[in-house]
Design a protein around this motif. Structure first.
Motif, PDB file in Angstrom:
ATOM      1  N   LEU A 288       0.829  -1.214   0.000  1.00 23.01           N
ATOM      2  CA  LEU A 288       0.000   0.000   0.000  1.00 23.01           C
ATOM      3  C   LEU A 288       0.858   1.257   0.000  1.00 23.01           C
ATOM      4  O   LEU A 288       0.562   2.224  -0.709  1.00 23.01           O
ATOM      5  CB  LEU A 288      -0.930   0.004   1.216  1.00 23.01           C
ATOM      6  CG  LEU A 288      -1.944  -1.136   1.330  1.00 23.01           C
ATOM      7  CD1 LEU A 288      -2.892  -0.875   2.502  1.00 23.01           C
ATOM      8  CD2 LEU A 288      -2.740  -1.313   0.049  1.00 23.01           C
ATOM      9  N   ALA A 289       1.917   1.255   0.805  1.00 25.40           N
ATOM     10  CA  ALA A 289       2.777   2.438   0.875  1.00 25.40           C
ATOM     11  C   ALA A 289       3.449   2.703  -0.470  1.00 25.40           C
ATOM     12  O   ALA A 289       3.488   3.847  -0.944  1.00 25.40           O
ATOM     13  CB  ALA A 289       3.825   2.252   1.969  1.00 25.40           C
ATOM     14  N   VAL A 290       3.956   1.645  -1.099  1.00 28.89           N
ATOM     15  CA  VAL A 290       4.624   1.810  -2.395  1.00 28.89           C
ATOM     16  C   VAL A 290       3.603   2.200  -3.461  1.00 28.89           C
ATOM     17  O   VAL A 290       3.848   3.082  -4.284  1.00 28.89           O
ATOM     18  CB  VAL A 290       5.369   0.529  -2.798  1.00 28.89           C
ATOM     19  CG1 VAL A 290       5.912   0.634  -4.219  1.00 28.89           C
ATOM     20  CG2 VAL A 290       6.507   0.248  -1.813  1.00 28.89           C
ATOM     21  N   GLY A 291       2.440   1.549  -3.447  1.00 33.96           N
ATOM     22  CA  GLY A 291       1.406   1.871  -4.424  1.00 33.96           C
ATOM     23  C   GLY A 291       0.934   3.302  -4.326  1.00 33.96           C
ATOM     24  O   GLY A 291       0.492   3.896  -5.314  1.00 33.96           O
ATOM     25  N   ARG A 292       1.039   3.878  -3.136  1.00 40.55           N
ATOM     26  CA  ARG A 292       0.639   5.276  -2.942  1.00 40.55           C
ATOM     27  C   ARG A 292       1.831   6.227  -3.009  1.00 40.55           C
ATOM     28  O   ARG A 292       1.719   7.394  -2.668  1.00 40.55           O
ATOM     29  CB  ARG A 292      -0.088   5.408  -1.596  1.00 40.55           C
ATOM     30  CG  ARG A 292      -1.498   4.845  -1.670  1.00 40.55           C
ATOM     31  CD  ARG A 292      -2.041   4.485  -0.302  1.00 40.55           C
ATOM     32  NE  ARG A 292      -3.423   4.037  -0.430  1.00 40.55           N
ATOM     33  CZ  ARG A 292      -3.791   2.862  -0.948  1.00 40.55           C
ATOM     34  NH1 ARG A 292      -2.883   2.009  -1.379  1.00 40.55           N
ATOM     35  NH2 ARG A 292      -5.074   2.528  -1.048  1.00 40.55           N
TER      36      ARG A 292
END
Length: 349
Positions: A288-292
């Motif tokens: 989630l962190a990388v995707g955002r």
């Protein structure tokens, strides 16, 4: 292609502003009906005209502080059994008084509900002493108990009085929220403290695990609403750090990452939340962190041991979602990538 679920800015349908109170839609009405407000953080829907409030529960009659007080004006409290002392009243008068004290309005409210709605704390506390516990746990038509209402209005002393009478903290309103859920959503720390301080772990644990009808537990709601002090309180009282919400399997850490809430992320990781917890689709907080494109939180997760090679159900690692972000790519080692037995580390193209 990057996973849609891991990259989109999607939170559970709550940042959600419902506590089940719905701005007192069915509790307090003005003479002209108004639609429910979606903003429960704004001014309270208390309709006043001088010293009196119009209340739907009493039709066209008006309620005043004095008229509510008169209802219990002749009652005294027994220190031994906390029951109304009425030895000097006739049997008929006793029956009339009892009926008045336990009257339930068309909206399902007792006199105690109304006293709390109008924030008349001294009267509410007196009624709490007069009423037996089973009456204190009566839920209105929105399934709100007096504890729900007192918590929403942040009436700490009333909550304290209710807890001293050992009211149920398990009751859920029409949205599945317990009173503790309401406190977590609206940041009522003092009320949350009163509801947890003298409760045994065995009794509190089921409340902390309870999910409302949208699948959210107390710690989820606290995380969603950035209630850091309440999060600390829940963690201190044994809340499951890795509890999954019911719609997509997000833990509080997933929610904190989605909100880019560094404070919550550090708090949860510092309390030993599972850094590699997976949603139902296999996405970890790092996905989630990388995707955002949140390099700061991705770094924090990696520093806390996040597994960079875990794959979601679309067979993607977090690296697959980096989308060329140099700050994030720098988190991923390439020393295991070789061509013809030669490491690519340090090779310039």
């Amino acid at each position: 292609m990057a996973s849609h679920d891991c990259t989109k800015e999607h939170l559970p349908e709550d940042n959600r502003t419902d506590s089940g109170i719905e701005s007192y839609r069915s509790i307090v009405k003005s003479e002209e009906p108004r639609g429910p407000s979606n903003d429960l953080s704004g001014p309270r829907d208390k309709f006043s005209g001088g010293e009196e409030w119009l209340d739907s529960a009493y039709g066209s009659s008006s309620l005043t502080v004095e008229s509510l007080s008169d209802i219990v004006g002749g009652c005294t409290i027994s220190s031994s059994n906390q029951q109304v002392q009425s030895s000097e009243l006739s049997e008929q008068e006793q029956e009339q008084e009892e009926n008045l004290l336990t009257t339930i309005t068309e909206d399902g409210d007792t006199i105690l509900h109304l006293a709390i709605i109008h924030e008349i704390s001294p009267l509410a506390k007196e009624l709490i002493q007069i009423f037996p516990t089973e009456v204190l746990d009566i839920q209105n038509n929105l399934y709100q108990s007096p504890l729900h209402l007192a918590t929403y209005l942040n009436l700490r002393e009333v909550v304290q009085s209710l807890m001293e009478k050992q009211v149920s903290i398990e009751l859920q309103d029409q949205d599945g929220n317990t009173a503790l859920h309401v406190a977590c959503q609206h940041g009522q720390l003092e009320c949350a403290t009163e509801m947890t301080k003298d409760v045994s772990p065995s009794k509190l644990a089921p409340i902390l695990e309870t999910q409302n009808w949208r699948g959210l537990g107390c710690l989820h709601l606290a995380a969603l609403n950035r209630q850091h002090e309440i999060m600390k309180l829940l963690i201190k009282n044994g809340a499951d750090l890795n509890i999954q919400e019911g719609t997509s399997g997000k833990t509080p850490l997933h929610l904190a990452v989605e909100l880019h809430d560094i404070t919550s992320v550090k708090l949860l990781l510092g309390s030993r939340a599972n850094v590699d917890a997976a949603m139902f689709n296999g996405c970890t907080p790092l996905h989630l962190a990388v995707g955002r494109q949140d390099a700061t939180i991705a770094t924090i997760l990696c520093q806390n041991g996040a597994d960079k090679m875990l794959r979601n159900m679309e067979d993607e690692t977090a690296l697959d979602l980096a989308d060329g972000n140099d700050d994030i790519l720098a988190l991923f080692p390439f020393d295991d990538i070789q061509i013809s037995g030669r490491s690519l580390v340090g090779v310039k193209f």
